[in-house]
Design a protein around this motif. Sequence first.
Motif, PDB file in Angstrom:
ATOM      1  N   ALA A 451       5.525   6.624   3.823  1.00  0.00           N
ATOM      2  CA  ALA A 451       5.268   5.293   4.352  1.00  0.00           C
ATOM      3  C   ALA A 451       6.133   4.309   3.589  1.00  0.00           C
ATOM      4  CB  ALA A 451       3.796   4.925   4.209  1.00  0.00           C
ATOM      5  N   PRO A 452       6.769   3.346   4.270  1.00  0.00           N
ATOM      6  CA  PRO A 452       7.577   2.349   3.563  1.00  0.00           C
ATOM      7  C   PRO A 452       6.690   1.457   2.698  1.00  0.00           C
ATOM      8  CG  PRO A 452       7.353   1.765   5.884  1.00  0.00           C
ATOM      9  CD  PRO A 452       6.762   3.133   5.726  1.00  0.00           C
ATOM     10  N   ALA A 453       7.243   1.008   1.596  1.00  0.00           N
ATOM     11  CA  ALA A 453       6.482   0.201   0.645  1.00  0.00           C
ATOM     12  C   ALA A 453       7.391  -0.848   0.032  1.00  0.00           C
ATOM     13  CB  ALA A 453       5.868   1.087  -0.437  1.00  0.00           C
ATOM     14  N   VAL A 454       6.770  -1.811  -0.645  1.00  0.00           N
ATOM     15  CA  VAL A 454       7.506  -2.877  -1.304  1.00  0.00           C
ATOM     16  C   VAL A 454       6.726  -3.301  -2.541  1.00  0.00           C
ATOM     17  CG1 VAL A 454       6.396  -4.719   0.022  1.00  0.00           C
ATOM     18  CG2 VAL A 454       8.680  -5.095  -0.932  1.00  0.00           C
ATOM     19  N   ARG A 591       2.799  -2.451  -2.136  1.00  0.00           N
ATOM     20  CA  ARG A 591       2.153  -2.583  -0.832  1.00  0.00           C
ATOM     21  C   ARG A 591       2.740  -1.554   0.120  1.00  0.00           C
ATOM     22  NH1 ARG A 591       1.917  -9.137   0.288  1.00  0.00           N
ATOM     23  NH2 ARG A 591       0.835  -9.710  -1.635  1.00  0.00           N
ATOM     24  N   LEU A 592       1.876  -0.762   0.721  1.00  0.00           N
ATOM     25  CA  LEU A 592       2.284   0.264   1.676  1.00  0.00           C
ATOM     26  C   LEU A 592       2.024  -0.222   3.091  1.00  0.00           C
ATOM     27  CD1 LEU A 592       1.552   1.810  -1.044  1.00  0.00           C
ATOM     28  CD2 LEU A 592       1.210   3.804   0.406  1.00  0.00           C
ATOM     29  N   SER A 593       2.961   0.030   3.983  1.00  0.00           N
ATOM     30  CA  SER A 593       2.782  -0.267   5.400  1.00  0.00           C
ATOM     31  C   SER A 593       2.582   1.052   6.140  1.00  0.00           C
ATOM     32  CB  SER A 593       4.002  -1.009   5.957  1.00  0.00           C
ATOM     33  OG  SER A 593       3.826  -1.302   7.325  1.00  0.00           O
ATOM     34  N   LEU A 594       1.392   1.243   6.715  1.00  0.00           N
ATOM     35  CA  LEU A 594       1.004   2.526   7.296  1.00  0.00           C
ATOM     36  C   LEU A 594       0.874   2.413   8.802  1.00  0.00           C
ATOM     37  CD1 LEU A 594      -1.842   3.386   4.751  1.00  0.00           C
ATOM     38  CD2 LEU A 594       0.551   4.019   4.596  1.00  0.00           C
ATOM     39  N   LEU A 689       9.814  -3.092 -12.652  1.00  0.00           N
ATOM     40  CA  LEU A 689      10.097  -3.277 -11.233  1.00  0.00           C
ATOM     41  C   LEU A 689      10.276  -4.750 -10.909  1.00  0.00           C
ATOM     42  CD1 LEU A 689       7.542  -0.756  -9.700  1.00  0.00           C
ATOM     43  CD2 LEU A 689       9.913  -0.363 -10.335  1.00  0.00           C
ATOM     44  N   PHE A 690      10.954  -5.013  -9.789  1.00  0.00           N
ATOM     45  CA  PHE A 690      11.212  -6.374  -9.342  1.00  0.00           C
ATOM     46  C   PHE A 690      10.439  -6.637  -8.048  1.00  0.00           C
ATOM     47  CE2 PHE A 690      14.980  -4.943 -11.616  1.00  0.00           C
ATOM     48  CZ  PHE A 690      15.137  -5.951 -12.558  1.00  0.00           C
ATOM     49  N   ALA A 691       9.913  -7.831  -7.944  1.00  0.00           N
ATOM     50  CA  ALA A 691       9.237  -8.207  -6.711  1.00  0.00           C
ATOM     51  C   ALA A 691      10.230  -8.221  -5.557  1.00  0.00           C
ATOM     52  CB  ALA A 691       8.579  -9.576  -6.866  1.00  0.00           C
ATOM     53  N   GLY A 692       9.833  -7.672  -4.430  1.00  0.00           N
ATOM     54  CA  GLY A 692      10.715  -7.567  -3.275  1.00  0.00           C
ATOM     55  C   GLY A 692      11.522  -6.289  -3.245  1.00  0.00           C
ATOM     56  N   GLN A 693      11.380  -5.445  -4.272  1.00  0.00           N
ATOM     57  CA  GLN A 693      12.108  -4.174  -4.316  1.00  0.00           C
ATOM     58  C   GLN A 693      11.440  -3.173  -3.382  1.00  0.00           C
ATOM     59  OE1 GLN A 693      12.351  -2.644  -8.281  1.00  0.00           O
ATOM     60  NE2 GLN A 693      13.972  -1.181  -7.799  1.00  0.00           N
ATOM     61  N   THR A 694      12.209  -2.603  -2.449  1.00  0.00           N
ATOM     62  CA  THR A 694      11.642  -1.659  -1.488  1.00  0.00           C
ATOM     63  C   THR A 694      11.440  -0.298  -2.143  1.00  0.00           C
ATOM     64  OG1 THR A 694      13.846  -1.110  -0.667  1.00  0.00           O
ATOM     65  CG2 THR A 694      12.629  -2.835   0.501  1.00  0.00           C
ATOM     66  N   ALA A 695      10.482   0.444  -1.628  1.00  0.00           N
ATOM     67  CA  ALA A 695      10.135   1.755  -2.173  1.00  0.00           C
ATOM     68  C   ALA A 695       9.625   2.626  -1.034  1.00  0.00           C
ATOM     69  CB  ALA A 695       9.088   1.623  -3.283  1.00  0.00           C
ATOM     70  N   GLU A 696       9.151   3.795  -1.380  1.00  0.00           N
ATOM     71  CA  GLU A 696       8.599   4.732  -0.415  1.00  0.00           C
ATOM     72  C   GLU A 696       7.507   5.527  -1.106  1.00  0.00           C
ATOM     73  OE1 GLU A 696      10.853   6.994   3.062  1.00  0.00           O
ATOM     74  OE2 GLU A 696      10.963   8.099   1.172  1.00  0.00           O
ATOM     75  N   SER A 697       6.409   5.723  -0.393  1.00  0.00           N
ATOM     76  CA  SER A 697       5.293   6.481  -0.948  1.00  0.00           C
ATOM     77  C   SER A 697       4.930   7.592   0.025  1.00  0.00           C
ATOM     78  CB  SER A 697       4.081   5.570  -1.176  1.00  0.00           C
ATOM     79  OG  SER A 697       3.007   6.312  -1.694  1.00  0.00           O
TER      80      SER A 697
END
Length: 729
Positions: A451-454, A591-594, A689-697
């Motif tokens: 799931a994409p995350a930030v 924050r994860l977007s599911l 980590l930096f705010a606004g940095q994209t991630a993946e979970s």
Amino acid sequence: MEPATAPSVREIGSMRLALRSDLQVSPRIEGGESYFVIDDPLHGRYYRLGAAEYAFVSLLDGHTTLSEALAKLSTADPRHRLRESEAAGLCRWLARQDLAQTPESSRPDRLAARAAKDDRRQWLARINPLSFRVPLFTRPDDFIQALERRLGWIFSPAAAGLWIGLVVTGYYRLHADWEQFSASLSGFLAPDNWLWIGACWLVLKLLHELAHGIACQRYGGAVREAGVMFVMLAPLAYVDVTSSWRFPDRWQRIMVAAAGMYGETAGAASAASVWSESESPGTRYLCANLVTMAGVATSVFNANPLMKFDGYYMLSDWLGIPNLYPNGELYLRTWARRSLFGVPAVLPEWPARQRRIIACYAWASLVWRVVTCVTLVASAAALFHGAGIAMAGFAVFAWVLQPLFRFAGYLLGRDSPDRPRRWRFAAIVAPIAAVVAFVLLGVPWPGLRTAPAVVDYAPATVIRASTAGFVRAVQTRNGETVRKGQPIVVLENRALEREREELDGKIRQASIRALRYRQTGEPAAAQAEDRQRVALESQRDELLDQLDQLVVRAPRSGRFSRRAIEAMRDTFVDQGAEIGVIGDETRKEIRLSLSEDDYESFTRRGLAPVLVNVPRLPLWRDTIDIIQPRATLQPPHPALIATNGGPLPVKSETPESARDRRDAAPEPTLLAPRFLGRIKLDRSTSQRLFAGQTAESGFRPCDRSIGAHLYYSLAEWLRERMQPESPQR
């Protein structure tokens, strides 16, 4: 040691074949080797035969048996390398291509049966939804000759130099503005762009095929036919320039094959230059589509030598290996018969270099054909919905089931001149099938459900505009540490300033009237004016507070975050619009977007840790603290939406909404509702980590095997495609 002659070969050796008398044969010498080009005017086809093969074929006069012809060839040329099995295969090929006839096949009833079979084959080819042709011009020579007289100069050396300059200039201009060009293609595959894609595709293919025809006419060839060919219902113009096979110079043949890409690339380079110079959004959009379509078509189809398009014929002529594709198929069939079935099949006596090239090409083209078939079937089902599913089923029948039926007939010995060793085949295939079955049914699916995350602050203090206005100054930058009360942006609202000036005037008038009433001895009227003045001063104080709030200040100390803050300059923001975010660097969350499927999978795991992947950092495991049970269309963070380079698609703005919001920035809305999950981070991880940095979970499900996962994924995909679309409101 020579392999024993098969009974079928001995039977064919007693047959008598005769070449058709209307065939036209032209000798050629290339690379020190001679070959012959056979022109079949009845069917409009050309074939190439080696010197030894043609010497054998020329002895077939209808009276000489195949064995006698081979004996005569051995007497005339004892050094020839044509084996008896190869001669038998060559005779079968001649009969299959209708280049030679036997006394039996020339009987009226056999000719009528063959004509009926050809009619059925042509009828099936015309209704084949995968690929069919619609001839529009059976003799377009006059039109092509007229074009050649006017445009044939484009294939001159001087024009080639201009072409190089045009392509280099177009490439340089695209390279200089590559980021802007890439941004203009963000919606290239959007449904509302398909009409433009189709129009650009037709223009480029028309230019491509006309260039083939002009080049063929320039070097003395003839265009037999022109029309439209449909591949998976996609229209493609085509011209028949097979007469170029008669050209003695291979560079002329290569030029005819390359002419389409030559013209198409010139068109794309011209479009790139127009795109760079034009200021019209519509013109730039059309040119970007032309450049992209030309690049995709040229690289994937026309220049690809693994498909029988332009690149294949150029490669075959350049290598000096005629019939490269059929030879590759012959190599694969011979390998399969010899390795899998133990049939004593032999290959022609190719030189060592040629054999290596044919082997590499055979395996590469086989892999490419499989990939292409799978891609075309998936694309048809995806683009055409129910009709696409039917087309995909037809493709599976034509490309998979029919070959399997023919293979089963060969393995069982029906209509097969060979005697395949079934036990050998079973001994080789059974272990492979067992391993594949074990992998599909017993090995867990290794892929991640992601799931994409930030990364964002927890909590994040959102700075909003308390008063509407135009942004006239930006006094901080993204990522800058700010103090409480520090100005962030300065707004301007001339309507409020005019209202303040009007209130100041009314207050002065009320004070003057109250003073006059006191001088004239009217205390009641003076008190009324005083009360009016106090009310106006109260309104002015409130207005001054709003004017003071035009300078948006930081409500707390921390790090300010806002993507493209400078882009807000001279834009209008409504009251309550988000200006940016301030947060504590030691307190962050992911924050994860599911999606709906992700929500069910992630919630079933409970408190089990998931993998977190942040670019340029090692993977780690963490626990999801909460998943909100209610979906929303609001993006969890601007960094995740597609317009900012993220993975989440958003709805495009309608003209009505653009008029309603005036100059304000549009609020993005997701195409489908999604759920929000949160992972709390400790102090040390937050600082890294930096705010606004994209991630993946994600996590590895391991509850399904590879086969089950593929099956359910395909079933879900088909269910989505077969489901009718809901009407737009």
